[in-house]
Scaffold this motif. Structure first.
Motif, PDB file in Angstrom:
ATOM      1  N   THR A 168       0.822  -1.215   0.000  1.00 46.68           N
ATOM      2  CA  THR A 168       0.000   0.000   0.000  1.00 46.68           C
ATOM      3  C   THR A 168       0.853   1.262   0.000  1.00 46.68           C
ATOM      4  OG1 THR A 168      -1.687  -1.230   1.225  1.00 46.68           O
ATOM      5  CG2 THR A 168      -1.884   1.162   1.164  1.00 46.68           C
ATOM      6  N   ALA A 169       1.797   1.356   0.913  1.00 44.05           N
ATOM      7  CA  ALA A 169       2.616   2.568   1.012  1.00 44.05           C
ATOM      8  C   ALA A 169       3.479   2.758  -0.240  1.00 44.05           C
ATOM      9  CB  ALA A 169       3.495   2.493   2.265  1.00 44.05           C
ATOM     10  N   GLU A 170       4.089   1.663  -0.712  1.00 40.36           N
ATOM     11  CA  GLU A 170       4.961   1.762  -1.882  1.00 40.36           C
ATOM     12  C   GLU A 170       4.172   2.142  -3.133  1.00 40.36           C
ATOM     13  OE1 GLU A 170       8.210   1.573  -2.142  1.00 40.36           O
ATOM     14  OE2 GLU A 170       8.478   1.296   0.007  1.00 40.36           O
ATOM     15  N   LEU A 171       3.041   1.507  -3.357  1.00 42.58           N
ATOM     16  CA  LEU A 171       2.257   1.814  -4.552  1.00 42.58           C
ATOM     17  C   LEU A 171       1.658   3.213  -4.489  1.00 42.58           C
ATOM     18  CD1 LEU A 171       0.354  -1.505  -5.417  1.00 42.58           C
ATOM     19  CD2 LEU A 171       2.408  -0.541  -6.464  1.00 42.58           C
ATOM     20  N   THR A 172       1.282   3.651  -3.311  1.00 39.43           N
ATOM     21  CA  THR A 172       0.753   5.010  -3.177  1.00 39.43           C
ATOM     22  C   THR A 172       1.808   6.041  -3.578  1.00 39.43           C
ATOM     23  OG1 THR A 172      -0.715   4.296  -1.394  1.00 39.43           O
ATOM     24  CG2 THR A 172      -0.305   6.652  -1.596  1.00 39.43           C
ATOM     25  N   ARG A 173       3.026   5.831  -3.108  1.00 32.78           N
ATOM     26  CA  ARG A 173       4.116   6.729  -3.494  1.00 32.78           C
ATOM     27  C   ARG A 173       4.414   6.618  -4.999  1.00 32.78           C
ATOM     28  NH1 ARG A 173       6.964   5.490   0.318  1.00 32.78           N
ATOM     29  NH2 ARG A 173       8.181   3.783  -0.570  1.00 32.78           N
ATOM     30  N   TYR A 174       4.368   5.425  -5.540  1.00 30.40           N
ATOM     31  CA  TYR A 174       4.652   5.227  -6.967  1.00 30.40           C
ATOM     32  C   TYR A 174       3.585   5.879  -7.844  1.00 30.40           C
ATOM     33  CZ  TYR A 174       5.318   2.852 -11.427  1.00 30.40           C
ATOM     34  OH  TYR A 174       5.500   2.585 -12.757  1.00 30.40           O
ATOM     35  N   VAL A 175       2.330   5.825  -7.406  1.00 30.16           N
ATOM     36  CA  VAL A 175       1.251   6.446  -8.179  1.00 30.16           C
ATOM     37  C   VAL A 175       1.473   7.950  -8.295  1.00 30.16           C
ATOM     38  CG1 VAL A 175      -1.194   7.050  -8.073  1.00 30.16           C
ATOM     39  CG2 VAL A 175      -0.494   4.686  -7.797  1.00 30.16           C
ATOM     40  N   GLN A 176       1.912   8.566  -7.208  1.00 32.25           N
ATOM     41  CA  GLN A 176       2.186  10.010  -7.272  1.00 32.25           C
ATOM     42  C   GLN A 176       3.312  10.298  -8.266  1.00 32.25           C
ATOM     43  OE1 GLN A 176       0.234  12.209  -5.787  1.00 32.25           O
ATOM     44  NE2 GLN A 176      -0.966  10.524  -4.882  1.00 32.25           N
ATOM     45  N   GLU A 177       4.366   9.506  -8.238  1.00 28.55           N
ATOM     46  CA  GLU A 177       5.459   9.695  -9.198  1.00 28.55           C
ATOM     47  C   GLU A 177       4.993   9.430 -10.627  1.00 28.55           C
ATOM     48  OE1 GLU A 177       8.434   7.033  -7.910  1.00 28.55           O
ATOM     49  OE2 GLU A 177       8.922   8.142  -6.059  1.00 28.55           O
ATOM     50  N   LEU A 178       4.138   8.425 -10.801  1.00 25.80           N
ATOM     51  CA  LEU A 178       3.645   8.082 -12.129  1.00 25.80           C
ATOM     52  C   LEU A 178       2.792   9.210 -12.707  1.00 25.80           C
ATOM     53  CD1 LEU A 178       3.607   5.717 -14.158  1.00 25.80           C
ATOM     54  CD2 LEU A 178       1.476   4.956 -13.085  1.00 25.80           C
ATOM     55  N   LYS A 179       1.978   9.796 -11.863  1.00 26.99           N
ATOM     56  CA  LYS A 179       1.150  10.901 -12.333  1.00 26.99           C
ATOM     57  C   LYS A 179       2.009  12.079 -12.786  1.00 26.99           C
ATOM     58  CE  LYS A 179      -3.029   9.920  -9.641  1.00 26.99           C
ATOM     59  NZ  LYS A 179      -3.922  10.413  -8.572  1.00 26.99           N
ATOM     60  N   GLN A 180       3.068  12.381 -12.038  1.00 32.22           N
ATOM     61  CA  GLN A 180       3.951  13.479 -12.430  1.00 32.22           C
ATOM     62  C   GLN A 180       4.668  13.170 -13.748  1.00 32.22           C
ATOM     63  OE1 GLN A 180       4.284  16.454 -11.024  1.00 32.22           O
ATOM     64  NE2 GLN A 180       2.761  15.945  -9.415  1.00 32.22           N
ATOM     65  N   GLU A 181       5.141  11.947 -13.901  1.00 29.57           N
ATOM     66  CA  GLU A 181       5.831  11.581 -15.132  1.00 29.57           C
ATOM     67  C   GLU A 181       4.888  11.626 -16.319  1.00 29.57           C
ATOM     68  OE1 GLU A 181       8.520   7.882 -16.937  1.00 29.57           O
ATOM     69  OE2 GLU A 181       7.581   7.740 -14.937  1.00 29.57           O
ATOM     70  N   ARG A 182       3.713  11.093 -16.172  1.00 29.52           N
ATOM     71  CA  ARG A 182       2.727  11.122 -17.264  1.00 29.52           C
ATOM     72  C   ARG A 182       2.387  12.551 -17.647  1.00 29.52           C
ATOM     73  NH1 ARG A 182      -2.664  11.876 -17.345  1.00 29.52           N
ATOM     74  NH2 ARG A 182      -3.844  10.944 -19.086  1.00 29.52           N
TER      75      ARG A 182
END
Length: 616
Positions: free
Chosen positions: A99-113
């Protein structure tokens, strides 16, 4: 296979697809989060369930857990508690690793996209600007060409007209030349703009857009890989606790296999064994012939009933037998050779004679059996008010022995603790003596003295309880002895001298129960009056006597004798028809005078020397 070459014209669809991928990832995060909440809730419910069925401290339930079956159940509860802990571990690991790792990754993914599609939109806007410039240049070139054609046509018209002056014709010619020059300039500009646009467009569709779409493709592929790894971690988190959960289940199985029905049955025997022997045979009572009771026994029976007559034939007796119920037996009829004084209307019981109150009180004070009755009454009153006797004399023999043994063990543990404390203080005192700067050696003397006094008191208590324990172990009936019926009182331990005291501790079915009164606990304080009883010297013997008939003394203050038995006389008949005798140091009481033959002798033998039973 590249999105830049295959999907060069699907910018909008790629934007929608990547947003859908982020939504899927967020949905999976929500799924894992709800799973962790379920694991926590399940673990909490398991812990509450285990706690609910745990035995309460200092309660009767805690004593029940000495059996193997209940101990196995307790082990199951403990293992279920550990089992719940493993579900908490699952929740914690899923929260931290997924949960914690994917939540952080989603934020990074949104910025990259956002960055990639911003670059794509910027490139798209640039090519659109170039296209607009090309269109403007083209329109300008087209307009200038049309203007040049009109100017040429106007010049030719003016040149053909003879009425037009030469100056107007020259002006028209110059205008036509100017328009042709402007058209040539527009043509050159249009050509240059077209070449530039073609170059920009080629670079846009073959360089910029493929690079941007390639980055978006890599981003999407990383998202797909990441969600796959998270699903794998999801399974690994569960798999990591399976060995521990297996151990918990193995322990439960081991606890179940440790259940021993034979051992539990033996523990039931140890817990409830009274130590009494089964009752003997009941004597036959012949009601076909008229019943002739001796006056002495009739008066004794009446004294138990407070003047009430004996129960009639077929009626139930209220007397009880410990540990079984029995009917009160009427006194045996006097033998045919009995003296006339032993026939009905014989002597009355000492308690029924109308004597002065002072004489009866003095007789009570000097009567040892009555003193025992008084003590038993006091002990019974104490039990009824909720305070058990210190020597556990209110319990059956076997249970009393166990309680006394537990008390001795407890006192020995207390003595060991006190001795350990004393040894520690002694060592501390030695250290203080060798190193005065660490402390004053005299400061521990007072505490050492207190510990010494405590140890001495505890040792005295141990001796006292060991004496009672030895008494109980010596009085427990052996299996080889002939069983006999017990009276309503516990004779072996003098728990009570009055049947009412025993009845207070008997259940309706005649079995022994210790009354747990809910009234205010109150102890009867010891008095000097009781101390006098404890210190009373036995009465001296004034002679001997021989039992002419068998007498079963079942009433207060009486003693049973067998025909032909020799006993000591300690108080002769005072006119009430009763003689006080003694068998040994602890057994004495009244018997009807007509049942014995008295030999008064002032030089009688010592009170402690037993007499032998002789034949006729």
């Amino acid at each position: 296979m590249s999105w830049g070459t295959e999907l060069w014209d699907q910018f909008d669809n790629l934007e929608k697809h990547t947003q859908w991928g982020i939504d899927v990832l967020e949905k999976y995060i929500k799924f894992v989060k709800e799973r962790t909440e379920i694991e926590l809730s399940y673990a909490k419910q398991l812990r509450n369930l285990s706690k609910k069925y745990q035995p309460k401290k200092n309660s009767k339930e805690e004593e029940e857990y000495r059996y193997t079956s209940t101990r196995a159940f307790l082990a199951t509860l403990n293992e279920m508690n550990d089992y719940a802990g493993q579900h908490e571990v699952i929740s914690e690991n899923m929260t931290s690793l997924i949960t914690a790792e994917l939540t952080r990754y989603v934020q990074e993914l949104k910025q990259e996209r956002k960055s990639h599609f911003h670059d794509g939109r910027k490139a798209q806007q640039h090519i659109e600007t170039c296209w607009k410039q090309l269109e403007a240049s083209k329109r300008r070139f087209e307009r200038d060409c049309k203007e040049a054609d009109r100017a040429q046509q106007y010049f030719e018209k003016m040149d053909a007209d003879i009425n037009v002056t030469k100056a107007d014709v020259e002006k028209a010619r110059q205008q036509a030349q100017l328009r042709h020059q402007m058209a040539e300039d527009s043509k050159a500009e249009y050509s240059s703009t077209l070449q530039k646009f073609n170059s920009e467009q080629h670079e846009h569709y073959y360089t910029h857009i493929p690079n941007i779409f390639q980055k978006i493709q890599e981003m999407e592929e990383r998202r797909i890989v990441r969600i796959g790894e998270s699903m794998k971690t999801f399974a690994e988190v569960d798999r990591q606790v399976i060995p521990i959960i297996g151990k918990c289940l193995d322990e439960i199985t081991k606890a179940a296999e440790s259940v021993d029905h034979k051992n539990d049955s033996q523990m039931v025997i140890e817990a409830f064994k009274s130590g009494f022997e089964p009752p003997g045979d009941v004597d036959f009572e012949d009601f076909t012939q008229p019943m002739k009771r001796t006056v002495s026994e009739s008066s004794l029976s009446n004294s138990r009933g407070d003047g009430k007559s004996e129960p009639k034939f077929g009626s139930k007796s209220k007397g009880k037998l410990w540990p079984f119920i029995k009917k009160n037996k009427p006194p045996p009829p006097p033998p045919a050779s009995a003296s006339p004084s032993a026939v009905p209307n014989g002597p009355q019981s000492p308690k029924q004679q109308k004597e002065p109150l002072s004489h009866r009180f003095n007789e009570f004070m000097t009567s040892k059996p009555k003193i025992h009755c008084f003590r038993s009454l006091k002990r019974g009153l104490s039990l009824k008010l909720g305070a058990g006797p210190e020597d556990f004399s209110n319990l059956p023999p076997e249970q009393r022995r166990k309680k006394l043994q537990q008390k001795v063990d407890e006192l020995n543990r207390d003595i060991q603790k006190e001795m350990d404390s004393r040894d520690a203080l002694t060592k501390m005192k030695d250290v203080y003596i060798k190193n005065p700067q660490m402390g004053d050696a005299a400061s521990v003397d007072h505490r050492l003295a207190e510990l010494g006094q405590n140890i001495e008191k505890l040792r005295l208590e141990v001796q006292k309880f060991e004496g009672w324990l030895a008494e109980v172990e010596g009085r427990l009936p052996a299996r080889s002895e002939q069983p006999r019926r017990q009276s309503g009182v516990y004779e072996a331990q003098n728990a009570s001298g009055v049947n009412s005291c025993a009845q207070d501790r008997e259940s309706p079915d005649g079995s022994y129960t210790e009354e747990q009164s809910q009234e205010t606990e109150m102890k009867v304080p010891a008095t000097d009056f009781d101390d006098e009883f404890d210190d009373e010297e036995p009465l001296p013997t004034i002679g001997t006597c021989k039992a002419l008939y068998t007498f079963e003394g079942q009433n207060e203050g009486t003693i049973s004798v067998a025909e032909g038995e020799m006993l000591y006389v300690i108080e002769e008949d005072k006119g009430d028809g009763w003689t006080r005798i003694r068998r040994n140091e602890d057994e004495e009481g009244y018997v009807p005078t007509s049942y014995v033959e008295v030999y008064l002798d002032k030089n009688a033998k010592d009170v402690h020397k037993p007499l032998q039973k002789i034949s006729e």
